[in-house]
Write a protein that holds these residues in place. Structure first.
Motif, PDB file in Angstrom:
ATOM      1  N   ALA A 360       0.832  -1.209   0.000  1.00 20.00           N
ATOM      2  CA  ALA A 360       0.000   0.000   0.000  1.00 20.00           C
ATOM      3  C   ALA A 360       0.863   1.253   0.000  1.00 20.00           C
ATOM      4  N   ARG A 361       1.948   1.236   0.738  1.00 19.52           N
ATOM      5  CA  ARG A 361       2.837   2.407   0.767  1.00 19.52           C
ATOM      6  C   ARG A 361       3.376   2.700  -0.641  1.00 19.52           C
ATOM      7  N   ARG A 362       3.700   1.665  -1.373  1.00 20.02           N
ATOM      8  CA  ARG A 362       4.251   1.874  -2.718  1.00 20.02           C
ATOM      9  C   ARG A 362       3.228   2.526  -3.643  1.00 20.02           C
ATOM     10  N   ILE A 363       1.986   2.068  -3.595  1.00 15.75           N
ATOM     11  CA  ILE A 363       1.000   2.673  -4.495  1.00 15.75           C
ATOM     12  C   ILE A 363       0.590   4.053  -4.003  1.00 15.75           C
ATOM     13  N   LEU A 364       0.539   4.273  -2.700  1.00 19.40           N
ATOM     14  CA  LEU A 364       0.239   5.617  -2.200  1.00 19.40           C
ATOM     15  C   LEU A 364       1.345   6.591  -2.593  1.00 19.40           C
ATOM     16  N   ARG A 365       2.575   6.127  -2.512  1.00 24.58           N
ATOM     17  CA  ARG A 365       3.695   6.964  -2.913  1.00 24.58           C
ATOM     18  C   ARG A 365       3.564   7.351  -4.387  1.00 24.58           C
ATOM     19  N   GLN A 366       3.150   6.393  -5.210  1.00 21.76           N
ATOM     20  CA  GLN A 366       2.989   6.687  -6.631  1.00 21.76           C
ATOM     21  C   GLN A 366       1.837   7.654  -6.871  1.00 21.76           C
ATOM     22  N   LYS A 367       0.774   7.518  -6.133  1.00 24.08           N
ATOM     23  CA  LYS A 367      -0.343   8.453  -6.279  1.00 24.08           C
ATOM     24  C   LYS A 367       0.080   9.868  -5.885  1.00 24.08           C
ATOM     25  N   ILE A 368       0.907   9.973  -4.855  1.00 22.37           N
ATOM     26  CA  ILE A 368       1.408  11.290  -4.454  1.00 22.37           C
ATOM     27  C   ILE A 368       2.299  11.870  -5.552  1.00 22.37           C
ATOM     28  N   GLU A 369       3.179  11.051  -6.111  1.00 22.63           N
ATOM     29  CA  GLU A 369       4.048  11.507  -7.196  1.00 22.63           C
ATOM     30  C   GLU A 369       3.241  11.997  -8.392  1.00 22.63           C
ATOM     31  N   LEU A 370       2.102  11.381  -8.633  1.00 21.84           N
ATOM     32  CA  LEU A 370       1.252  11.745  -9.760  1.00 21.84           C
ATOM     33  C   LEU A 370       0.351  12.948  -9.463  1.00 21.84           C
ATOM     34  N   GLY A 371       0.403  13.460  -8.237  1.00 17.32           N
ATOM     35  CA  GLY A 371      -0.395  14.618  -7.877  1.00 17.32           C
ATOM     36  C   GLY A 371      -1.816  14.311  -7.466  1.00 17.32           C
ATOM     37  N   LEU A 372      -2.146  13.045  -7.287  1.00 18.96           N
ATOM     38  CA  LEU A 372      -3.529  12.672  -6.973  1.00 18.96           C
ATOM     39  C   LEU A 372      -3.936  13.040  -5.555  1.00 18.96           C
ATOM     40  N   LEU A 373      -2.985  13.323  -4.702  1.00 16.70           N
ATOM     41  CA  LEU A 373      -3.302  13.692  -3.326  1.00 16.70           C
ATOM     42  C   LEU A 373      -2.927  15.138  -3.008  1.00 16.70           C
ATOM     43  N   ASP A 374      -2.684  15.929  -4.035  1.00 18.62           N
ATOM     44  CA  ASP A 374      -2.439  17.352  -3.826  1.00 18.62           C
ATOM     45  C   ASP A 374      -3.743  18.049  -3.453  1.00 18.62           C
TER      46      ASP A 374
END
Length: 781
Positions: A360-374
């Motif tokens: 889960a940490r890996r996919i959350l990290r990727q979502k953050i990198e993609l700006g999905l949690l901005d």
């Protein structure tokens, strides 16, 4: 997908939650969000949802009809959020505008249903372009390899990435980095080449392009898939650890380190009895611990339940989920058929929650990198995006033109500078636009079940392109025979048309499809390398007419065409060259385009026996001395003619003694000795005549494409570190051994006139994990 929920971000009393704070590091944000999630919410991030269901005759993924049966509705699946949304654009045909609206609605629903408002990563197939209705279909990967032009392929990756990003897609499932091992395999068209270095450099260029657009590139299929026994899809792989390490793995290592890929997809294959989806040594030991990969590992579609259904290494689907999670799988695609049971396994003590957290940490990290949690995130996508833009078309045209391979020009009938009065264009792929397009193109992948839409974008057949190229010629067009049915009834009429013509263009080969619906593509494997159906008989009949015959092979694999070689006026090979491919081939025939493609795979001499590639030790190549089966190819790897000639000078080395941790520079001069401009692909091969394990007779270690005007010359310098000559030694470690090395430069693996040798000196050196992967190749003064 229902949109009954209203999307809203979570309330933020006391200020912005840390996972939305862009001033914090990605790691800090991911850790904070992970700590806030419940077990069910964390597991939800490890799955996907595919809004699709098909019958057994319509599937576009293996056993899709079985695994999609009984899938819970969207609203139920995403109640705790979801990691991915599967192929919103690439499933049921939608326009770009409708697809954007559909994806935006799905994202609002996912974020609204999730307690903490976490959107999904949207992924799509993109191997020959964005696999959706109306998007440009570029040449298939085997054509990328034929260009020997990584800079051009990087532009391709960028264009595809830009289109994905424009409509709100975050991840593309490409490129395929499987090295061609058996031409009978249906997915040969999806591979780039039979040489790992060419696959590595071309594939890495594509990855750089996609990633430069802000889209996650996904490397497929990790690993061994293309080495299946007998070239049969999903068949077991018997490759030993040395073949895996030295042939199958290097393109993945290269694309991760040099290309920057952020995702890897497992292979369906089982290598020496271990399925990749359950191989902890592969997905964690090698990928994470040795190579340092920090992105996500996503499953090929239903590869996790396959551990039970096909491989028999799990008794239940829950057992399969546990095996995959332990091995290092992060995301299950295309849905939650196995990982959906993880909460129960954790609560029962069968799976550690730490493993769920790891993924889960890996996919959350990727979502953050993609700006999905901005904090300013909104569902993206431009409904006015042009997915078949003039930019795309121009790029598709250049790629197609540079990929066409002139194999033979025996009578010098090409180029056709004076249009013949009467031309007969004959063959089952002459008037079929789908023969130009790969299996993972939308027209071949999805639209066969929507005949009212096919092909879904402007594309002309080769017959139409030839009519435009030679407007003064009277063209007669005939199929002659069906693509694969053994119906010979049309041959007499085709022969009559050929006899009445001044020139015949015979167009034979493949049409891509899925699981037996075509002659090339996923699940469309070949029993031998004869042209499908009775196309060979058609060619025989046309060649007997006495009319000059130019044979054009439009295919997804190389076919054995040696028996036609001595009678054909010319032979041309094109590997599914895309929507601009017909015009490119017509331009090559007329001379408007100078052919510059080079073979990324050999053209076999015989259709029988076990097909093999150029990359092998002496006993693989010494056919006539030890066996009655001929193994020499008709045309070697790297071969390709043009309408000029090239002359190569001698090979000059920087030193004849090189330490096992040093490097060597090799220079060679190439000159255009003809009266037309042309592209020379200068290729550098190495051989290691004495080693502790058997080594390939020759192996490509560098190449450079050089455009030369008539009479012009250039000096190409290759600079290769000792790591480039390393291999897996007798103890299982990658080493550079002292001893003699031969270098040969030329225009193909079978034409290497410039030769020199040097000797590695010093002790055998064990090569570090972060070895040098690329041979620099530059044109120098």
């Amino acid at each position: 997908m229902s949109t009954s929920h209203t999307w809203a971000r979570e309330p933020t009393p006391g200020g912005m939650p840390p996972w939305r704070n862009t001033e914090l590091s990605v790691e800090e944000r991911a850790d904070a969000l992970l700590a806030a999630l419940t077990l069910d919410e964390k597991v939800a991030q490890l799955g996907s949802f595919w809004d699709d269901k098909r019958g057994a005759g319509e599937v576009i993924a293996p056993m899709q009809d079985v695994f999609s049966d009984g899938r819970p509705p969207f609203e139920h699946v995403v109640r705790d959020g979801i990691g991915h949304l599967t192929r919103v654009f690439g499933t049921t045909p939608v326009t770009a505008a409708d697809g954007v609206r559909k994806l935006q609605a799905a994202q609002r629903h996912v974020a609204g249903a999730s307690r903490l408002g976490i959107p999904a990563i949207a992924h799509e197939e993109c191997l020959t372009g964005f696999t959706t209705l109306g998007a440009t279909v570029y040449p298939a990967p085997l054509s990328w390899g034929a260009t020997f032009h990584p800079e051009l392929v990087e532009q391709l990756g960028r264009a595809i990435g830009d289109d994905l990003r424009a409509v709100g897609v975050h991840q593309g499932l490409a490129p395929v980095l499987d090295v061609t091992r058996d031409y009978r395999w249906g997915r040969t068209e999806e591979t780039i080449a039979e040489d790992p270095y060419l696959v590595a450099t071309i594939g890495s260029a594509f990855v750089r392009g996609v990633e430069s657009a802000g889209v996650v590139a996904t490397l497929k299929h990790f690993t061994g898939y293309s080495a299946s026994q007998g070239g049969r899809n999903h068949a077991p792989v018997s490759a030993g650890p040395r073949e895996v390490a030295d042939v199958l793995l290097p393109p993945f290592e290269h694309a991760l380190r040099e290309g920057g890929a952020r995702s890897v997809m497992n292979s369906y294959a089982e290598v020496d009895g271990v399925p990749a989806a359950a191989d902890e040594r592969l997905l964690t030991g090698l990928l994470r611990e040795e190579w340092g990969f920090e992105g996500t590992v996503v499953s090929d579609y239903w590869a996790i339940p396959f551990l039970k259904a096909k491989h028999g290494v799990a008794e239940t689907v829950d057992d399969a989920a546990a095996l995959a999670l332990v091995a290092g799988m992060d995301v299950e695609l295309p849905d939650m058929g196995a990982f959906g049971g993880l909460p129960g396994l954790v609560r029962a003590g069968r799976v550690s929650e730490d493993l769920v957290d790891r993924a889960a940490r890996r996919i959350l990290r990727q979502k953050i990198e993609l700006g999905l949690l901005d904090p300013d995130w909104e569902p993206g996508g431009d409904p006015d995006a042009d997915l078949d833009s003039p930019r795309n078309r121009a790029l598709a045209r250049v790629l197609a033109e540079e990929s066409v391979v002139l194999l033979e020009n025996r009578t010098h009938v090409l180029p056709i500078t004076a249009a013949p009065p009467r031309v007969a264009v004959i063959g089952p792929t002459a008037a079929d636009v789908r023969a130009l397009l790969g299996c993972y193109s939308y027209p071949n992948h999805v639209l066969p079940r929507h005949p009212e839409l096919a092909p879904g974008l402007p594309v002309v057949s080769l017959a139409h392109a030839l009519a435009a190229e030679f407007p003064a010629s009277a063209l007669t067009v005939a199929d002659g025979v069906p693509l694969k049915d053994r119906d010979r009834s049309g041959i007499p009429a085709a022969v009559d048309a050929a006899r009445a013509a001044d020139l015949v263009v015979a167009v034979v080969g493949d049409r891509a499809g899925m699981f037996g619906k075509g002659t090339s593509g996923e699940g469309c494997d070949a029993a031998d390398l004869e042209l499908p159906g009775v196309q060979g008989e058609l060619l025989e009949a046309l060649l007997e007419t006495g009319t000059p015959v130019v044979v054009v092979v439009l295919s997804g694999r190389p076919y054995a065409i040696e028996r036609f070689r001595a009678r054909a006026a010319a032979l041309v090979q094109a590997f599914m060259p895309g929507v601009e491919g017909a015009q490119a081939i017509a331009g090559v025939l007329s001379g408007r385009v100078a052919p510059s493609g080079r073979l990324p795979v050999e053209i076999p001499r015989s259709s029988a026996g076990m097909p093999h590639t150029y990359l092998g030790p002496a006993l693989r190549h010494d056919g006539e001395r030890i066996s009655n089966i001929e193994v020499a190819p008709s045309f070697p790897f790297g071969h390709g003619l043009t309408y000029t000639t090239f002359e190569m000078g001698g090979l000059e080395l920087s030193s004849d003694l090189v330490p096992t941790d040093g490097d060597v520079a090799a220079r060679v001069r190439v000159r255009n000795t003809g009266d037309r401009a042309g592209a020379a692909v200068v290729q550098l091969y190495a051989s290691d005549p004495v080693a502790t394990v058997t080594r390939p007779v020759v192996e490509l270690i560098g190449y450079r494409r050089v455009e030369l005007a008539p009479g012009a010359e250039a000096v190409v310098e290759f600079r290769a570190h000792a790591d480039r000559f390393s291999f897996t030694g007798i103890a299982g470690h990658r080493v550079v051994e002292p001893g003699l090395i031969h270098l040969e430069a030329g225009l193909s693996s079978g034409d290497r006139p410039a030769r020199a040798s040097f000797r590695f000196t010093g002790p055998t050196r064990r090569v570090p994990a972060r070895r040098i992967l690329t041979t620099e190749a530059d044109v120098v003064p």
